[in-house]
Scaffold this active site. Structure first.
Site, PDB file in Angstrom:
ATOM      1  N   HIS A  90       0.817  -1.219   0.000  1.00 30.96           N
ATOM      2  CA  HIS A  90       0.000   0.000   0.000  1.00 30.96           C
ATOM      3  C   HIS A  90       0.849   1.266   0.000  1.00 30.96           C
ATOM      4  O   HIS A  90       0.412   2.313   0.474  1.00 30.96           O
ATOM      5  CB  HIS A  90      -0.976  -0.026   1.190  1.00 30.96           C
ATOM      6  N   CYS A 142       2.914  12.574  -7.228  1.00 36.04           N
ATOM      7  CA  CYS A 142       1.943  13.257  -8.092  1.00 36.04           C
ATOM      8  C   CYS A 142       1.008  12.194  -8.673  1.00 36.04           C
ATOM      9  O   CYS A 142       1.468  11.160  -9.168  1.00 36.04           O
ATOM     10  CB  CYS A 142       2.656  14.005  -9.214  1.00 36.04           C
TER      11      CYS A 142
HETATM   12  P1  NAD Z   1      -6.967  -3.684  10.130  1.00 37.95           P
HETATM   13  O1  NAD Z   1      -7.126  -2.455  10.956  1.00 37.95           O
HETATM   14  O2  NAD Z   1      -8.073  -4.068   9.221  1.00 37.95           O
HETATM   15  O3  NAD Z   1      -6.708  -4.916  11.096  1.00 37.95           O
HETATM   16  C1  NAD Z   1      -5.771  -4.837  12.118  1.00 37.95           C
HETATM   17  C2  NAD Z   1      -5.860  -6.115  12.930  1.00 37.95           C
HETATM   18  O4  NAD Z   1      -4.772  -6.099  13.836  1.00 37.95           O
HETATM   19  C3  NAD Z   1      -7.149  -6.215  13.748  1.00 37.95           C
HETATM   20  O5  NAD Z   1      -7.812  -7.423  13.403  1.00 37.95           O
HETATM   21  C4  NAD Z   1      -6.661  -6.250  15.213  1.00 37.95           C
HETATM   22  O6  NAD Z   1      -7.326  -7.219  15.993  1.00 37.95           O
HETATM   23  C5  NAD Z   1      -5.211  -6.625  15.072  1.00 37.95           C
HETATM   24  N1  NAD Z   1      -4.335  -6.039  16.096  1.00 37.95           N
HETATM   25  C6  NAD Z   1      -4.406  -4.811  16.662  1.00 37.95           C
HETATM   26  N2  NAD Z   1      -3.375  -4.638  17.521  1.00 37.95           N
HETATM   27  C7  NAD Z   1      -2.661  -5.809  17.490  1.00 37.95           C
HETATM   28  C8  NAD Z   1      -1.487  -6.238  18.148  1.00 37.95           C
HETATM   29  N3  NAD Z   1      -0.849  -5.483  19.046  1.00 37.95           N
HETATM   30  N4  NAD Z   1      -1.002  -7.480  17.852  1.00 37.95           N
HETATM   31  C9  NAD Z   1      -1.663  -8.296  16.966  1.00 37.95           C
HETATM   32  N5  NAD Z   1      -2.781  -7.920  16.322  1.00 37.95           N
HETATM   33  C10 NAD Z   1      -3.259  -6.685  16.569  1.00 37.95           C
HETATM   34  O7  NAD Z   1      -5.605  -3.539   9.340  1.00 37.95           O
HETATM   35  P2  NAD Z   1      -5.142  -4.135   7.952  1.00 37.95           P
HETATM   36  O8  NAD Z   1      -5.590  -5.542   7.834  1.00 37.95           O
HETATM   37  O9  NAD Z   1      -3.710  -3.805   7.817  1.00 37.95           O
HETATM   38  O10 NAD Z   1      -5.950  -3.343   6.826  1.00 37.95           O
HETATM   39  C11 NAD Z   1      -6.248  -2.001   6.970  1.00 37.95           C
HETATM   40  C12 NAD Z   1      -5.594  -1.011   6.032  1.00 37.95           C
HETATM   41  O11 NAD Z   1      -5.155   0.043   6.836  1.00 37.95           O
HETATM   42  C13 NAD Z   1      -4.387  -1.412   5.281  1.00 37.95           C
HETATM   43  O12 NAD Z   1      -4.682  -1.094   3.972  1.00 37.95           O
HETATM   44  C14 NAD Z   1      -3.243  -0.498   5.751  1.00 37.95           C
HETATM   45  O13 NAD Z   1      -2.596   0.029   4.629  1.00 37.95           O
HETATM   46  C15 NAD Z   1      -3.923   0.619   6.433  1.00 37.95           C
HETATM   47  N6  NAD Z   1      -3.311   1.167   7.672  1.00 37.95           N
HETATM   48  C16 NAD Z   1      -1.966   1.167   7.866  1.00 37.95           C
HETATM   49  C17 NAD Z   1      -1.417   1.688   9.040  1.00 37.95           C
HETATM   50  C18 NAD Z   1       0.091   1.700   9.218  1.00 37.95           C
HETATM   51  O14 NAD Z   1       0.817   1.874   8.234  1.00 37.95           O
HETATM   52  N7  NAD Z   1       0.578   1.521  10.440  1.00 37.95           N
HETATM   53  C19 NAD Z   1      -2.253   2.161  10.035  1.00 37.95           C
HETATM   54  C20 NAD Z   1      -3.662   2.164   9.807  1.00 37.95           C
HETATM   55  C21 NAD Z   1      -4.166   1.654   8.618  1.00 37.95           C
END
Ligand code: NAD
Length: 260
Positions: free
Chosen positions: A124, A132
């Site tokens: 992602h 851009c």
């Molecule tokens: P998601 O939010 O859908 O799922 C996150 C999962 O992680 C949840 O099911 C939760 O139970 C679990 N979780 C939370 N804390 C945890 C921990 N300490 N240990 C283990 N598990 C834990 O996230 P996703 O599946 O990555 O998809 C969401 C989208 O959000 C992605 O496209 C991503 O690009 C984006 N995103 C990225 C960031 C980042 O770069 N840090 C932050 C927010 C969202």
């Protein structure tokens, strides 16, 4: 039902036996670094869904909302440091058993933990660069952020006048073909596939564990809450990655922990 200790030993054994490990990470691996995920209960995003790519390209008000969100989140991401889970994966790479980390995160924390950039596939994109949306030119995200902070409403590319934003993939935006192909290639080659901190609700990332299982590759899921692919996995642990991964690494390092 297995105890947590037995499940950790199971994962440790898989780590010992595997030479070509691929790990898919999601926002959950970075929550212990202070960056909120999308789908945990109480998440900011549940009430304020992110701007879609189509809205960003077609609607000036949506671009305003994009920059407001970024202004709120930028300090969290910019100040974040890798946690014990990121460091454990870097340790796995140093042992020579890691083919790569396929990450849905754009926070750069795997690289900060010491993973060589060529071993991190950012499905992602990255929030550490600007891009851009018309000519694709990459530029400094710090400079772009300064323009926004100084009150610029709708920053445009100096070369082609296209819209500028962070080089991340918004909902509705395609993962670049070469990035997805590389992720599939590694998934096809691996002998163990591990998911850490992902709800597995976002495709195409969520298709990768299915692809691994198709090749009868063992699948391990470490996630705080259940995921829709738990039934396909050889081991599922519902716990915090930063607490559990270092323990699993320690168990896998000690061959005498292997059960007969
Ligand atoms: P998601 O939010 O859908 O799922 C996150 C999962 O992680 C949840 O099911 C939760 O139970 C679990 N979780 C939370 N804390 C945890 C921990 N300490 N240990 C283990 N598990 C834990 O996230 P996703 O599946 O990555 O998809 C969401 C989208 O959000 C992605 O496209 C991503 O690009 C984006 N995103 C990225 C960031 C980042 O770069 N840090 C932050 C927010 C969202």
């Amino acid at each position: 039902m297995l105890s947590l200790e037995e499940q950790m030993l199971d994962v440790a054994e898989f780590l010992q036996q595997s030479k070509r490990i691929v790990v898919l990470t999601g926002a959950g691996i970075s929550t212990e670094s202070g960056i909120p995920d999308f789908r945990s209960p109480g998440s900011h995003w549940r009430e304020h869904p992110p701007v879609t790519y189509h809205a960003f390209l077609t609607n000036a008000e949506a671009r305003q909302r994009y920059w407001e969100t970024r202004r709120a989140l930028f300090p969290l991401v910019a100040g974040a440091r890798p946690n014990a889970a990121h460091l454990a994966l870097a340790e796995l790479e140093r042992r020579g058993n890691l083919l790569g980390v396929l990450t849905q995160n754009f926070d750069g924390l795997h690289q900060d933990a010491g993973l060589p950039p060529e071993h991190v596939i950012e499905l992602h994109g990255t929030s550490r660069e600007a891009a851009c949306q018309q000519c694709g030119t990459r530029s400094s995200i710090e400079d772009l952020q300064k323009r926004i902070d100084a009150g610029e409403q709708d920053p445009r590319c100096a070369l082609c006048d296209g819209f500028l934003k962070a080089a991340t993939i918004l909902f509705g935006q395609r993962v670049p073909d070469n990035v997805l192909e590389r992720a599939k290639e590694l998934t096809n080659q691996c002998d163990l596939f591990i998911v850490i901190g992902s709800s597995l609700k976002v495709s195409p990332a969520s298709n990768l564990p299915r692809l691994a299982v198709k090749h009868t590759t063992p699948l391990i899921i470490l996630n705080l809450q259940p995921t829709s692919l738990d039934d396909l996995a050889d081991v599922v642990i519902h716990a915090r990655a930063g607490e559990i991964l270092p323990q699993i690494m320690a168990l896998s390092f000690n061959e005498s922990n292997t059960r007969l």
